[in-house]
Design an enzyme around this catalytic site. Structure first.
Site, PDB file in Angstrom:
ATOM      1  CG  HIS A 157      -3.220  22.293  13.062  1.00 24.67           C
ATOM      2  ND1 HIS A 157      -2.450  21.598  13.616  1.00 24.67           N
ATOM      3  CD2 HIS A 157      -4.195  21.016  12.983  1.00 24.67           C
ATOM      4  CE1 HIS A 157      -2.926  20.375  14.348  1.00 24.67           C
ATOM      5  NE2 HIS A 157      -3.576  20.239  13.971  1.00 24.67           N
TER       6      HIS A 157
ATOM      7  CG  HIS B 104       7.255 -14.053   4.150  1.00 21.53           C
ATOM      8  ND1 HIS B 104       8.129 -13.349   4.782  1.00 21.53           N
ATOM      9  CD2 HIS B 104       7.702 -13.422   2.600  1.00 21.53           C
ATOM     10  CE1 HIS B 104       8.945 -12.520   4.140  1.00 21.53           C
ATOM     11  NE2 HIS B 104       8.404 -12.651   3.313  1.00 21.53           N
TER      12      HIS B 104
ATOM     13  CD  GLU C 226       6.326  -3.135  -0.154  1.00 24.13           C
ATOM     14  OE1 GLU C 226       7.404  -5.035   0.053  1.00 24.13           O
ATOM     15  OE2 GLU C 226       7.031  -2.896   0.817  1.00 24.13           O
TER      16      GLU C 226
ATOM     17  CG  HIS D 192       2.479  22.733  15.070  1.00 24.46           C
ATOM     18  ND1 HIS D 192       1.205  21.743  14.647  1.00 24.46           N
ATOM     19  CD2 HIS D 192       3.689  21.997  14.550  1.00 24.46           C
ATOM     20  CE1 HIS D 192       1.566  20.324  13.939  1.00 24.46           C
ATOM     21  NE2 HIS D 192       2.849  20.838  13.118  1.00 24.46           N
TER      22      HIS D 192
END
Length: 662
Positions: free
Chosen positions: A29, A470, A408, A259
């Site tokens: 890049h 869960h 998290e 890029h």
């Protein structure tokens, strides 16, 4: 004006090296290094506190290239500022096997690289952890800790969801020594970022409690003024640097064509002409190299002064500071853990391993003042805030517990940054089912060989009433699939304490403690050393040659012990093997593993999770009592019964397999 011209000439050295290395590799890049060369030049020659002769100096400013795809920017900077390791030959070996110049920067692989980046957003969250670690250590060692964290980030970094979590954390905790230099070039791989994004990043950062300004990223004076204006601020700062991707490439610059692919010989020749760079590939003129090396040694005086302050510390304080930097355990740690386990053996306790984890962590944290715990807004459930801890709060960093909020992934990435910084042992926590949110950063922690600990509670269908959303049936197997990561699922208070001992002692392998919500009996009643260190061991032998071997982990070990009692009573000699950590078990010599697995004709694995991974122990024809679907909502004992994870089911399967093998 002369200074601006000189800066541009220095920056052009980065541009030339970057496009030459990418061209030689035929991969990479070039656009970002060429676009951000002016910003990086000002940062490294005018602002950044570092000494190329000692890249590990503790009080250096930290620089993170979050936009890791532009790795040639960093490799060029390391070479130009005088890194002995980053030779011109290494630049020529860009992206080649065994080189010091891999496609994305890798911590530990290349000297001077603070963190492994490439997965976008990772460097942003690591930078937040680096900045928070600096503040915490400055509260403990004010004469030794006073540095800043700078990160170059891209449009892609800021689009990733983790960036929002990370910048919200930094804004809340007022991490004023953190500066993001945003490569605001408006281009992504697909084309202009307007194809998919219209976020006002200035307003976004300001809403999160940051200073945020926009400047011309090719104006050296504006760059320097903006960076220096951040000094003394009470907030972190975003400097949006408006740049042209592939600056200097007359035909491809400003487009996605620079890029992710080389410029090509024709465009490189045109860029050299555009930039006034007359030199052959990989050649840096003496005046430019000397100016860069002068910048690389600019911090030598600051380092020498810091070393004087370190020498002036009292002997005990200096020894403790250096111990933390070496990540060594203090002399009293082993005794503290031995005394704690002796109490457990003397007075066996039935408790959930999350509570056993809290009890062990209390001992660990008292013995290790460098330990900084935290939770993603599940503190009362994770039990990682012990009675001896105090809270880190905005502007007050003397505590040892961080409230990360419901973030998290941001927590996991920041904890990586804290470990990278050094001097701290970070611990995070959430429910196991939410480890999926953390997974990219867990993988990077393993890749970087970081000393981090994550506590994941509510480990199975034992979550019960919370239901299948869960109940993490597949998560342990998926975490065990990550190389260089210890996943501990302890069966009782003793194995939990042993897991904590091993986790804080593991210097190059991150550790996860997977803990139960429900109570479990203490199964280990006699001190035979840290058996968890073997990963697996025979917990209960058969009376005579075993006909059945039961292998289990976590809460299911007690179920295996109940099944053994019934099978023994029925005249079927049965043994039980606890496997608290697959990774450590597979690390053992083959003879030991064979002995533990044994020769019983019937082998059955038991885990309230999917089977994946167990065949390496019981064989593909071995039995399995566990999950093959998602869970169910209800009281946990009823959920276990519903899915046939019971003593009776184990006994029935063992009898059926024994009849078949007879």
């Amino acid at each position: 004006m002369t200074d601006a011209i000189d800066t541009r000439r220095l920056a052009n050295a980065i541009r030339a090296l970057s496009m030459d290395a990418v061209e030689k590799a035929n991969s990479g890049h070039p656009g970002m290094p060429m676009g951000m060369a002016d910003v990086a030049t000002v940062l490294f020659t005018k602002v950044l506190k570092f000494d190329a002769a000692d890249p590990h100096w503790f009080d250096r400013d930290r620089f993170v290239l979050s936009a890791g795809h532009g790795s040639m920017l960093l490799y060029s900077l390391l070479h130009l500022t005088g890194s002995k390791e980053m030779t011109i030959e290494e630049l020529k070996r860009f992206r080649q096997v065994g080189s010091r110049t891999p496609g994305h920067p890798e911590r530990g692989h290349t000297e001077g690289i603070e963190t492994t980046t490439g997965p976008l957003g990772a460097g942003i969250s690591n930078s937040v952890g680096l900045a928070l670690a600096e503040r915490i250590l400055a509260a403990q060692y004010p004469t030794l800790t006073d540095h800043r964290t700078f990160a170059i980030c891209s449009d892609g970094d800021l689009m990733e969801g983790i960036s929002q979590e990370a910048i919200a954390i930094a804004g809340h905790y007022k991490l004023s020594k953190l500066v993001f230099l945003y490569d605001d070039n408006g281009i992504s791989i697909d084309g202009e970022t307007s194809l998919s994004d219209s976020v006002d990043q200035i307003a976004r950062f300001q809403a999160c409690g940051w200073n945020a300004v926009r400047i011309d990223g090719h104006d050296a004076e504006a760059i320097e003024a903006a960076i220096k204006a951040t000094e003394g601020s009470d907030k972190p700062t975003l400097i949006a640097c408006k740049t042209t991707i592939g600056f200097g490439a007359p035909n491809k610059g400003g487009t996605e064509k620079v890029h992710g692919s080389p410029l090509g010989a024709e465009e490189i020749a045109a860029a050299r002409k555009e930039l006034g760079w007359e030199y052959p590939p990989f050649v840096i003129p003496d005046d430019v190299k000397q100016a860069w090396e002068k910048a690389g040694s600019r911090g030598a005086g600051a380092r020498a002064e810091w070393e004087k302050r370190l020498a002036a510390l009292g002997a005990d304080e200096k020894a403790e500071f250096l111990r933390r930097q070496r990540a060594e355990l203090p002399a009293g740690f082993a005794k503290a853990m031995a005394d704690y386990k002796a109490k457990l053996y003397a007075e066996p306790k039935e408790m959930a391993t999350r509570k056993a984890g809290e009890a062990a962590l209390t001992v660990v944290s008292q013995a290790l003042p460098e330990l900084v715990s935290g939770s993603a807004d599940l503190t009362p459930s994770n039990n990682t805030f012990t009675k001896n801890m105090t809270v880190v709060s905005p502007g007050s960093y003397g505590g040892t517990f961080v409230h990360w909020g419901i973030r998290e992934h941001g927590m996991a990435g920041a904890i990586n940054g804290m470990a990278i910084h050094g001097g701290l042992l970070p611990v995070g926590s959430t429910f196991l089912v939410f480890s999926d949110y953390c997974r990219p950063s867990l993988r990077l922690a393993a890749l970087m060989k970081l000393r981090v600990v994550q506590v994941f509670t509510h480990d199975s269908i034992g979550v019960g009433e919370d239901g299948p959303t869960h109940q993490p049936v597949e998560h342990v197997a998926s975490l065990r699939a990550i190389p260089n990561l210890n996943v501990f699922r302890p069966a009782d208070t003793i194995e939990t304490a042993e897991a904590w001992e091993l986790a804080v002692s593991s210097l190059e392998r991150p550790s996860l403690l997977v803990l139960t919500r429900q109570n479990l009996p203490q199964l280990r009643l006699e001190d035979k050393g840290n058996l968890t260190a073997k990963g697996g061991y025979e917990l209960a032998a058969a009376d005579g040659p075993a006909k059945v071997s039961l292998f289990a982990t976590g809460s299911e070990v007690s179920l295996a012990m109940e099944a053994k009692a019934k099978l023994d009573a029925a005249g079927v000699p049965t043994r039980v093997v606890s496997i608290p950590c697959f990774e450590l078990f597979f690390d053992q010599p083959g003879a030991y593993r064979a002995e533990v697995i044994g020769t019983a004709p019937v082998k059955i694995a038991i885990e309230a999770a999917i089977r994946q991974g167990w065949d390496a122990i019981v064989g593909s024809d071995g039995g399995f009592v566990g999950m093959s679907s998602f869970g169910e909502s209800g009281p946990y004992k009823e959920v276990y019964a519903h899915f046939g994870i019971t003593t009776e089911a184990v006994v029935a399967l063992a009898n059926a397999m024994a009849e078949t093998s007879a």
